[in-house]
Design a protein around this motif. Structure first.
Motif, short mmCIF file in Angstrom:
data_model
loop_
_atom_site.label_atom_id
_atom_site.label_comp_id
_atom_site.label_asym_id
_atom_site.label_seq_id
_atom_site.Cartn_x
_atom_site.Cartn_y
_atom_site.Cartn_z
N LEU A 77 0.83 -1.20 0.00
CA LEU A 77 0.00 0.00 0.00
C LEU A 77 0.86 1.26 0.00
CD1 LEU A 77 -2.79 -0.99 2.54
CD2 LEU A 77 -3.15 -0.45 0.13
N ALA A 78 1.90 1.24 0.80
CA ALA A 78 2.79 2.40 0.88
C ALA A 78 3.48 2.67 -0.45
CB ALA A 78 3.83 2.19 1.98
N ALA A 79 3.73 1.60 -1.21
CA ALA A 79 4.39 1.74 -2.50
C ALA A 79 3.41 1.95 -3.64
CB ALA A 79 5.23 0.50 -2.78
N GLY A 80 2.11 1.98 -3.32
CA GLY A 80 1.10 2.10 -4.37
C GLY A 80 1.04 0.89 -5.28
N ALA A 81 1.38 -0.28 -4.74
CA ALA A 81 1.52 -1.48 -5.55
C ALA A 81 0.35 -2.45 -5.42
CB ALA A 81 2.82 -2.21 -5.17
N LEU A 82 -0.71 -2.05 -4.74
CA LEU A 82 -1.92 -2.87 -4.66
C LEU A 82 -3.06 -2.12 -5.34
CD1 LEU A 82 -2.27 -4.59 -1.15
CD2 LEU A 82 -2.23 -5.68 -3.40
N ARG A 83 -3.51 -2.64 -6.46
CA ARG A 83 -4.56 -1.98 -7.22
C ARG A 83 -5.91 -2.63 -6.94
NH1 ARG A 83 -2.91 -1.90 -13.39
NH2 ARG A 83 -4.94 -0.82 -13.47
N VAL A 84 -6.94 -1.81 -7.00
CA VAL A 84 -8.31 -2.30 -6.84
C VAL A 84 -9.20 -1.48 -7.77
CG1 VAL A 84 -8.80 -0.76 -4.90
CG2 VAL A 84 -10.13 -2.86 -5.17
N ARG A 85 -10.19 -2.12 -8.34
CA ARG A 85 -11.14 -1.38 -9.16
C ARG A 85 -11.95 -0.43 -8.28
NH1 ARG A 85 -12.80 -6.49 -12.97
NH2 ARG A 85 -11.80 -5.74 -14.88
N PRO A 86 -12.34 0.73 -8.81
CA PRO A 86 -13.13 1.66 -8.00
C PRO A 86 -14.40 0.99 -7.47
CG PRO A 86 -12.36 2.75 -10.00
CD PRO A 86 -12.03 1.28 -10.14
N PRO A 87 -14.60 0.97 -6.17
CA PRO A 87 -15.78 0.30 -5.63
C PRO A 87 -17.04 1.17 -5.75
CG PRO A 87 -14.50 1.26 -3.85
CD PRO A 87 -13.72 1.51 -5.12
N ARG A 88 -18.17 0.55 -5.58
CA ARG A 88 -19.43 1.29 -5.47
C ARG A 88 -19.53 1.81 -4.04
NH1 ARG A 88 -25.32 -0.98 -7.34
NH2 ARG A 88 -23.96 -1.63 -9.07
N VAL A 89 -19.80 3.09 -3.87
CA VAL A 89 -19.84 3.72 -2.55
C VAL A 89 -21.29 4.04 -2.18
CG1 VAL A 89 -19.04 5.61 -1.09
CG2 VAL A 89 -17.52 4.66 -2.86
N LEU A 90 -21.74 3.52 -1.05
CA LEU A 90 -23.07 3.79 -0.52
C LEU A 90 -22.95 4.35 0.89
CD1 LEU A 90 -24.87 0.46 -1.58
CD2 LEU A 90 -24.86 2.63 -2.81
N LEU A 91 -24.04 4.85 1.40
CA LEU A 91 -24.06 5.34 2.78
C LEU A 91 -24.23 4.17 3.75
CD1 LEU A 91 -26.38 8.47 2.40
CD2 LEU A 91 -23.87 8.42 2.54
N LEU A 92 -23.80 4.36 4.98
CA LEU A 92 -23.90 3.33 6.00
C LEU A 92 -25.34 2.83 6.12
CD1 LEU A 92 -22.24 1.86 8.24
CD2 LEU A 92 -23.00 3.66 9.81
N GLU A 93 -26.30 3.74 6.01
CA GLU A 93 -27.71 3.37 6.14
C GLU A 93 -28.19 2.49 5.00
OE1 GLU A 93 -26.42 6.34 6.45
OE2 GLU A 93 -26.98 7.10 8.44
N GLN A 94 -27.40 2.34 3.97
CA GLN A 94 -27.79 1.51 2.83
C GLN A 94 -27.19 0.11 2.90
OE1 GLN A 94 -26.41 4.80 0.05
NE2 GLN A 94 -28.25 4.15 -1.08
N ALA A 95 -26.84 -0.33 4.10
CA ALA A 95 -26.21 -1.64 4.26
C ALA A 95 -27.12 -2.77 3.78
CB ALA A 95 -25.81 -1.86 5.72
N ALA A 96 -28.41 -2.69 4.08
CA ALA A 96 -29.32 -3.76 3.64
C ALA A 96 -29.37 -3.82 2.12
CB ALA A 96 -30.72 -3.53 4.22
#
Length: 323
Positions: free
Chosen positions: A286-305
Motif C-alpha cells: 500500500l505504501a508503494a502504491g503497488a496494490l490496485r483495486v477497481r473503484p468500488p461502489r460507494v453507498l451510505l452506512l444506512e444503505q447496508a441492507a
C-alpha cells in the motif's frame, strides 16, 4: 452512535440501522471513528447463519474498517494515539462486534497503521481480499518463487489481489476470466489469461501449463476438481476457499498419483500472527502504491441492507459504505 446491526439471523430484511451506545472498551481496546467500511460476502454468511459463529444481539455486522483513533486503552496507548489513521479486517466474527458503525471498538492486536497517503475507500475495498489472497497463497498453499499458480475467477476482488501478490513474489500466474477482463488481469501481472467461457477450456489451460500447476486457486465457487486435478504438477496443491454449498466429484486417483493435496481455507480462522504477517506485506505494498483495486461502489452506512441485497443478486463490484 449510528450503527447497522441485527437482532436475529436471516435475510437482508433483518438488517437494522439505529442508535447504539458507543462501546467503552477495556485496556487492550482502541476506539476508532470509521471513515469507510467494506461489504464482504462473509458478512452475509454471518448475518444469515450460513457461517455459524457467535452473534450476541444486537450484533453489529461488517468486518473491515479504515478510520481514525479516538482513544486507546491503557495497555495499548503506546501503540495507537488519538488521530492515528488505522485499519482492521477481522471484526464481526466469533462474537466480536462488527465494523458497520460510526465508532468501532477494535482489540489492539487486530489493528494496524494505515500508510501515509492511502485512500480510505480504496484501501478498505481490498483489506479482506488482499489478506485472503496472501494467507491462502503463502500460508496454506505455500506458493514459492518460480512456481506456477492458476487463479480462476481472477478478475474479482480476491482474484485480483492474488494475481498481484503472486506476481510480486516471483510466481508465474495463469488466470481465467472473461474476455472483457483479460487486459485487467494482464495489467495486474498474469502471464496467460484464458477465457473461462471457452468450450476447450481444459485444452487451453493445458497449453499454458506444460509442467502442470503447482497451486490451483478457484475464486468462482465452482471448485471443478475434474478440471483442476488432471492439470496439476507433481505435489500440486488445490486451495478451496469459496463455494459454501458446492459438492464437486472427487477424482481420487489423480490426487494420490500426483502426491497432490486439497486444502480448505477460511480467513475467519486465521490466527493473530497470520493476520499480522499479512498486514506487514499489505502495508508495504500500500505504501508503494503497488496494490490496485477497481473503484468500488460507494453507498451510505444506512444503505447496508441494500448492499447485502446487491451482493445476493450477484453484483460483481466491491461495495464500500461511508458514515
Amino acid at each position: 452512535m449510528r450503527a447497522v446491526f441485527i437482532n436475529s439471523l436471516g435475510g437482508p430484511d433483518v438488517i437494522e440501522t439505529g442508535e447504539l451506545p458507543v462501546p467503552a472498551g477495556g485496556p487492550g481496546d482502541v476506539l476508532v471513528r470509521a471513515e469507510a467500511v467494506a461489504v464482504d460476502h462473509v458478512d452475509r454468511f454471518v448475518r444469515s447463519g450460513a457461517y455459524a459463529t457467535p452473534t450476541p444481539f444486537p450484533f453489529v455486522i461488517g468486518r473491515d474498517a479504515v478510520g481514525t483513533v479516538v482513544r486507546s486503552g491503557a495497555a495499548c496507548a503506546h501503540a495507537f494515539a488519538p488521530g492515528d489513521r488505522v485499519w482492521t479486517n477481522s471484526m464481526g466474527h466469533h462474537g466480536r462486534q462488527g465494523a458497520f458503525s460510526e465508532y468501532v471498538l477494535v482489540p489492539a492486536d487486530r489493528l494496524y497503521p494505515l500508510p501515509d497517503g492511502a485512500d480510505a475507500v480504496a484501501t478498505v475495498a481490498l483489506l479482506h481480499t488482499a489478506a485472503t489472497a496472501y494467507l491462502g497463497l503463502f500460508r496454506h498453499a505455500r506458493l514459492a518463487f518460480g512456481e506456477t499458480v492458476v487463479i480462476e475467477g481472477a478478475a474479482g476482488g480476491v482474484g485480483s489481489a492474488a494475481i498481484q501478490l503472486a506476481a510480486a513474489a516471483g510466481a508465474r500466474v495463469v488466470a481465467t476470466a472473461s474476455a472483457a477482463d483479460a487486459q485487467w488481469c494482464r495489467d495486474l501481472g498474469a502471464e496467460h489469461v484464458v477465457d473461462y467461457r471457452a468450450g476447450d477450456l481444459p485444452d487451453r489451460l493445458g497449453a499454458a501449463l506444460p509442467d502442470g500447476a503447482d497451486v490451483w486457486w478457484d475464486n468462482s465457487g465452482r471448485n471443478d476438481l475434474e478440471l483442476s486435478i488432471p492439470l496439476l504438477g507433481h505435489g500440486g496443491r488445490v486451495v478451496l476457499m469459496s463455494g459454501l454449498g458446492a459438492r464437486p466429484p472427487l477424482p481420487a486417483g489423480g490426487i494420490y498419483t500426483r502426491d497432490a493435496s486439497i486444502t480448505g481455507f477460511a480467513i475467519s480462522n486465521a490466527s493473530l500472527d497470520d493476520l499480522a504477517a499479512a498486514a506487514v506485506v499489505m502495508n508495504r505494498m500500500l505504501a508503494a502504491g503497488a496494490l490496485r483495486v477497481r473503484p468500488p461502489r460507494v453507498l451510505l452506512l444506512e444503505q447496508a441492507a441494500e448492499a447485502h441485497r446487491l451482493m445476493e443478486d450477484g453484483v460483481k463490484e466491491r461495495i464500500v459504505l461511508v458514515p
